[in-house]
Scaffold this motif. Structure first.
Motif, PDB file in Angstrom:
ATOM      1  N   THR A 284      -8.028   7.834  -3.710  1.00 28.18           N
ATOM      2  CA  THR A 284      -8.976   7.095  -2.872  1.00 28.18           C
ATOM      3  C   THR A 284      -9.563   5.907  -3.619  1.00 28.18           C
ATOM      4  OG1 THR A 284      -9.541   9.104  -1.639  1.00 28.18           O
ATOM      5  CG2 THR A 284     -11.124   7.296  -1.543  1.00 28.18           C
TER       6      THR A 284
ATOM      7  N   GLU B  46       1.253   5.089   0.594  1.00 30.16           N
ATOM      8  CA  GLU B  46       0.563   6.116   1.371  1.00 30.16           C
ATOM      9  C   GLU B  46       0.938   7.493   0.835  1.00 30.16           C
ATOM     10  OE1 GLU B  46       1.550   5.226   5.450  1.00 30.16           O
ATOM     11  OE2 GLU B  46      -0.072   3.741   5.551  1.00 30.16           O
TER      12      GLU B  46
ATOM     13  N   ASP C 227       3.542   6.345  -7.849  1.00 26.97           N
ATOM     14  CA  ASP C 227       3.751   4.899  -7.733  1.00 26.97           C
ATOM     15  C   ASP C 227       5.158   4.528  -8.209  1.00 26.97           C
ATOM     16  OD1 ASP C 227       3.467   2.182  -7.540  1.00 26.97           O
ATOM     17  OD2 ASP C 227       1.672   2.055  -8.784  1.00 26.97           O
TER      18      ASP C 227
ATOM     19  N   MET D 251       0.832  -1.187   0.000  1.00 23.29           N
ATOM     20  CA  MET D 251       0.000   0.000   0.000  1.00 23.29           C
ATOM     21  C   MET D 251       0.876   1.250   0.000  1.00 23.29           C
ATOM     22  SD  MET D 251      -3.113   1.207   0.040  1.00 23.29           S
ATOM     23  CE  MET D 251      -4.107  -0.209   0.545  1.00 23.29           C
TER      24      MET D 251
ATOM     25  N   GLU E  30      -6.617   1.159  -6.340  1.00 24.71           N
ATOM     26  CA  GLU E  30      -6.202  -0.006  -5.557  1.00 24.71           C
ATOM     27  C   GLU E  30      -4.716   0.094  -5.236  1.00 24.71           C
ATOM     28  OE1 GLU E  30      -6.311  -4.910  -5.859  1.00 24.71           O
ATOM     29  OE2 GLU E  30      -7.216  -3.657  -7.427  1.00 24.71           O
ATOM     30  N   GLY E  31      -4.357  -0.221  -4.000  1.00 21.83           N
ATOM     31  CA  GLY E  31      -2.965  -0.203  -3.598  1.00 21.83           C
ATOM     32  C   GLY E  31      -2.448   1.164  -3.206  1.00 21.83           C
ATOM     33  N   MET E  32      -3.354   2.129  -3.019  1.00 23.06           N
ATOM     34  CA  MET E  32      -2.944   3.481  -2.666  1.00 23.06           C
ATOM     35  C   MET E  32      -3.914   4.041  -1.642  1.00 23.06           C
ATOM     36  SD  MET E  32      -1.926   6.505  -5.368  1.00 23.06           S
ATOM     37  CE  MET E  32      -0.440   5.629  -5.875  1.00 23.06           C
ATOM     38  N   ALA E  33      -3.403   4.831  -0.692  1.00 28.85           N
ATOM     39  CA  ALA E  33      -4.259   5.417   0.336  1.00 28.85           C
ATOM     40  C   ALA E  33      -3.792   6.832   0.638  1.00 28.85           C
ATOM     41  CB  ALA E  33      -4.218   4.575   1.611  1.00 28.85           C
TER      42      ALA E  33
END
Length: 263
Positions: free
Chosen positions: A22, A3, A247, A1, A25-28
Motif C-alpha cells: 500500500t 496490481e 516487481d 502500476m 509507489e507503483g504498486m496497488a
C-alpha cells in the motif's frame, strides 16, 4: 502500476505485505483473502479465500504474494496457474508431493519460491558457501531461532543453508580436498552420550518469544572459530523482499525462480 493479490491477509506476514504494498509507489493491492473472517487491513477489504479462483478472474492481478501454510499455498498457486497470475511464495515446509504441484504450476505461470526474502540472508548464504569451501575439514553447527508460533523446524532458511553446506562439501569430496569419503549427516540436537562423529552437521532449532528470525553457522577447527550470522529485526524486511520479487517476476516467462535470481 503492478496490481497485487495477497493471501493469508489476516496473518502477520500477510498484513506486513499489504501494508508495504500500500505504501509502495507503483504498486496497488487489488485483492486480499484469508481463511477466517478478519476486518480490513490497511484499508483493504479481506475476502474469503474459498473465492480466490473467482476473484483472480474478476480482479486480474499481475501477481499473488503468499505467506501461509503448505496446504492452502498449494491450492493458491494452482489457482494462479489457472488464472494466468504470477506467484511469489514465501511459505515453507512443503513436502515433496506439493513441491511437484508447484513445479507443475510453473509450467503455466512464473512461480518464485524462496525460504527467505531478506537480502541479507542471500548475502549470508554466499558467504557461507565461500567459508565452507575455504575450510573443508572444519566442524559445522547450524543454530536457528524463531518465535514460539513457528510451525516448521528446522526453518526453511536453515534447510537452504544446510543444502549449501552439503553442495560445497560434495564438491570438495569429488575434488579430493575433503578427507571424508562419506556424505554429511545432519544431527538434530544432542542428548546423553553424543560424541561428535566425523562429517556430521549439528542442527539446532530454538523457538521462543517473538524472535523474528536468526540463523548462525559456526565453523570450528585448527584452534579457531568462525561464525556467520543473520538476524532479522522486523518482518517488514521479508515483506519488502517479497514485493521486490513480485516487481521483478511480473512479465517473466513461465518457470520456477528463486529470490537469488532477482539479486
Amino acid at each position: 502500476m503492478i496490481e497485487v493479490a495477497v493471501t493469508g491477509a489476516g496473518g502477520h506476514m500477510g498484513r506486513e505485505v499489504i501494508e508495504a504494498a500500500t505504501d509502495r509507489e507503483g504498486m496497488a493491492v487489488v485483492l486480499a483473502v484469508n481463511r477466517t473472517s478478519v476486518g480490513a487491513v490497511a484499508g483493504h477489504e479481506v475476502e474469503d479465500e474459498a473465492e480466490l479462483p473467482r476473484l483472480l478472474d474478476d480482479r486480474d492481478p499481475d501477481v499473488l504474494v503468499d505467506f501461509t501454510l503448505p496446504d492452502p499455498s498449494t491450492r493458491y498457486v494452482e489457482a494462479c496457474a489457472e488464472a494466468g497470475v504470477a506467484a511469489v511464495v514465501g511459505t515453507t515446509g512443503f513436502p515433496e508431493s506439493q513441491l511437484e504441484v508447484l513445479a507443475d504450476a510453473a509450467e503455466s505461470v512464473p512461480v518464485l519460491r524462496a525460504s527467505n526474502f531478506a537480502r541479507g540472508v542471500m548475502a549470508l548464504r554466499r558467504a557461507i558457501r565461500e567459508a565452507v569451501g575455504a575450510l573443508p575439514d572444519y566442524d559445522a553447527e547450524l543454530t536457528e531461532t524463531h518465535h514460539n508460533r513457528k510451525r516448521d523446524a528446522p526453518s526453511g532458511t536453515a534447510l537452504s543453508i544446510l543444502e549449501d553446506v552439503d553442495e560445497i562439501r560434495e564438491e570438495q569430496r569429488s575434488s579430493g580436498s575433503r578427507t571424508e569419503s562419506d556424505g554429511s549427516e545432519r544431527v538434530h540436537g544432542r542428548e546423553g552420550e553424543q560424541p561428535r562423529e566425523e562429517g556430521e552437521v549439528g542442527v539446532h532449532a530454538r523457538r521462543a518469544g517473538d524472535v523474528t528470525g536468526e540463523h548462525e553457522l559456526l565453523l570450528a577447527g585448527n584452534h579457531e572459530v568462525l561464525t556467520l550470522t543473520h538476524r532479522a529485526e522486523s518482518r517488514g524486511v521479508f515483506a519488502a523482499g517479497a514485493l521486490d520479487a513480485a516487481d521483478w517476476l511480473v512479465g517473466r516467462p513461465a518457470g520456477e525462480y528463486d529470490f537469488e535470481d532477482t539479486i
